[in-house]
Design a protein around this motif. Sequence first.
Motif, mmCIF file in Angstrom:
data_model
loop_
_atom_site.group_PDB
_atom_site.id
_atom_site.type_symbol
_atom_site.label_atom_id
_atom_site.label_comp_id
_atom_site.label_asym_id
_atom_site.label_seq_id
_atom_site.Cartn_x
_atom_site.Cartn_y
_atom_site.Cartn_z
ATOM 1 N N ARG A 9 -7.198 7.906 -1.107
ATOM 2 C CA ARG A 9 -6.980 9.072 -1.968
ATOM 3 C C ARG A 9 -8.193 9.992 -1.901
ATOM 4 N NH1 ARG A 9 -6.310 6.828 -7.712
ATOM 5 N NH2 ARG A 9 -7.871 5.413 -6.857
ATOM 6 N N THR A 33 -4.296 9.550 1.500
ATOM 7 C CA THR A 33 -3.128 8.704 1.255
ATOM 8 C C THR A 33 -3.233 8.050 -0.116
ATOM 9 O OG1 THR A 33 -3.094 8.147 3.620
ATOM 10 C CG2 THR A 33 -1.734 6.799 2.160
ATOM 11 N N ASP A 34 -2.186 8.170 -0.895
ATOM 12 C CA ASP A 34 -2.057 7.400 -2.130
ATOM 13 C C ASP A 34 -1.238 6.170 -1.762
ATOM 14 O OD1 ASP A 34 -1.384 6.250 -4.561
ATOM 15 O OD2 ASP A 34 -1.126 8.165 -5.585
ATOM 16 N N SER A 36 -0.020 3.884 -3.318
ATOM 17 C CA SER A 36 1.076 3.514 -4.217
ATOM 18 C C SER A 36 2.348 4.305 -3.928
ATOM 19 C CB SER A 36 0.665 3.721 -5.678
ATOM 20 O OG SER A 36 0.519 5.091 -5.984
ATOM 21 N N LYS A 37 2.252 5.305 -3.033
ATOM 22 C CA LYS A 37 3.404 6.150 -2.711
ATOM 23 C C LYS A 37 3.886 5.846 -1.296
ATOM 24 C CE LYS A 37 1.894 9.903 -5.753
ATOM 25 N NZ LYS A 37 1.463 11.322 -5.835
ATOM 26 N N GLU A 38 5.107 5.373 -1.196
ATOM 27 C CA GLU A 38 5.635 4.971 0.104
ATOM 28 C C GLU A 38 5.663 6.131 1.092
ATOM 29 O OE1 GLU A 38 9.362 2.451 2.024
ATOM 30 O OE2 GLU A 38 9.574 3.344 0.030
ATOM 31 N N GLU A 39 5.990 7.342 0.603
ATOM 32 C CA GLU A 39 6.061 8.478 1.513
ATOM 33 C C GLU A 39 4.705 8.788 2.150
ATOM 34 O OE1 GLU A 39 5.971 10.238 -2.755
ATOM 35 O OE2 GLU A 39 6.785 8.480 -1.705
ATOM 36 N N ASP A 40 3.620 8.569 1.393
ATOM 37 C CA ASP A 40 2.279 8.764 1.942
ATOM 38 C C ASP A 40 1.990 7.758 3.049
ATOM 39 O OD1 ASP A 40 1.978 10.736 0.039
ATOM 40 O OD2 ASP A 40 0.023 10.028 -0.656
ATOM 41 N N LYS A 80 1.819 0.907 -12.134
ATOM 42 C CA LYS A 80 0.795 1.518 -11.290
ATOM 43 C C LYS A 80 -0.030 0.449 -10.578
ATOM 44 C CE LYS A 80 -2.881 5.002 -11.380
ATOM 45 N NZ LYS A 80 -3.661 5.933 -12.237
ATOM 46 N N ASP A 83 2.274 -1.207 -7.962
ATOM 47 C CA ASP A 83 2.546 -0.304 -6.839
ATOM 48 C C ASP A 83 1.367 -0.211 -5.885
ATOM 49 O OD1 ASP A 83 5.075 0.234 -7.725
ATOM 50 O OD2 ASP A 83 4.624 2.215 -8.547
ATOM 51 N N THR A 84 0.145 -0.237 -6.423
ATOM 52 C CA THR A 84 -1.049 -0.127 -5.579
ATOM 53 C C THR A 84 -1.400 -1.463 -4.934
ATOM 54 O OG1 THR A 84 -1.945 1.644 -6.958
ATOM 55 C CG2 THR A 84 -3.501 0.467 -5.547
ATOM 56 N N GLY A 88 2.242 -1.277 -2.378
ATOM 57 C CA GLY A 88 1.590 -0.450 -1.353
ATOM 58 C C GLY A 88 1.112 -1.292 -0.186
#
Length: 221
Positions: A9, A33-34, A36-40, A80, A83-84, A88
């Motif tokens: 990030r 890149t985050d 925790s976000k799959e699209e990233d 959160k 996800d991380t 992730g």
Amino acid sequence: MFQVVGLARRKEKVNELAKKLEGKSGKLYSIETDISKEEDILSAFQWVKDNLGSIHILINNAGIGKNLKFTDTDAETCRKILDTNLWGLSNATREALKNMQENNIDGHIINISSTLGYKVSAPNLNMYPATKFALRGLQETLKVELASMGSKVKITTVSPGIVDTDIWEVGGFISTKESEEHLKQQPKLQAQDVADTVIFALSTPPHVQIAEVIVQPVGEI
């Protein structure tokens, strides 16, 4: 020549490190890149595929926590952390394995975990230990799956004790003066100690897999 891609990030931190490495062999790239976000994650791995090609090594090192009782927490905080620390990591691992399989690479996946994946040693750790216990289950699942496929990809989990990095502030573990003072009194590893352990695991011959390593500072209970 080594080519390394840092997903973070705080992309500027990776860029600072890249500047220090100028003039040395290899190159360090940064991608914001985050985790925790799959699209990233998908976008980052597509960039690697398009620009660099094969992946040989993946090091999963992202992690956050919360200095808060589980009974005082809320669903958003728990989600959160999960996800991380777990989802992730799972997404990144899946994408790396796909790349390795497509390119017939006997690669290596290193997960930086924690001794809290073996024993909960303090209160107010919230969902963090749960993600580290789950990581061990994921590793065992992948080991069985890869072996059944005849894959030579290695999976290693490195579990350090307390490490002197900014995860405590940035990652959400220090939220009170009391937690800050408690941390100051604890024996600590340095980041280089963990890096040396990773290098040791990577240096083993193809038929040797270091499955799990626990690394603690002397005096840590």
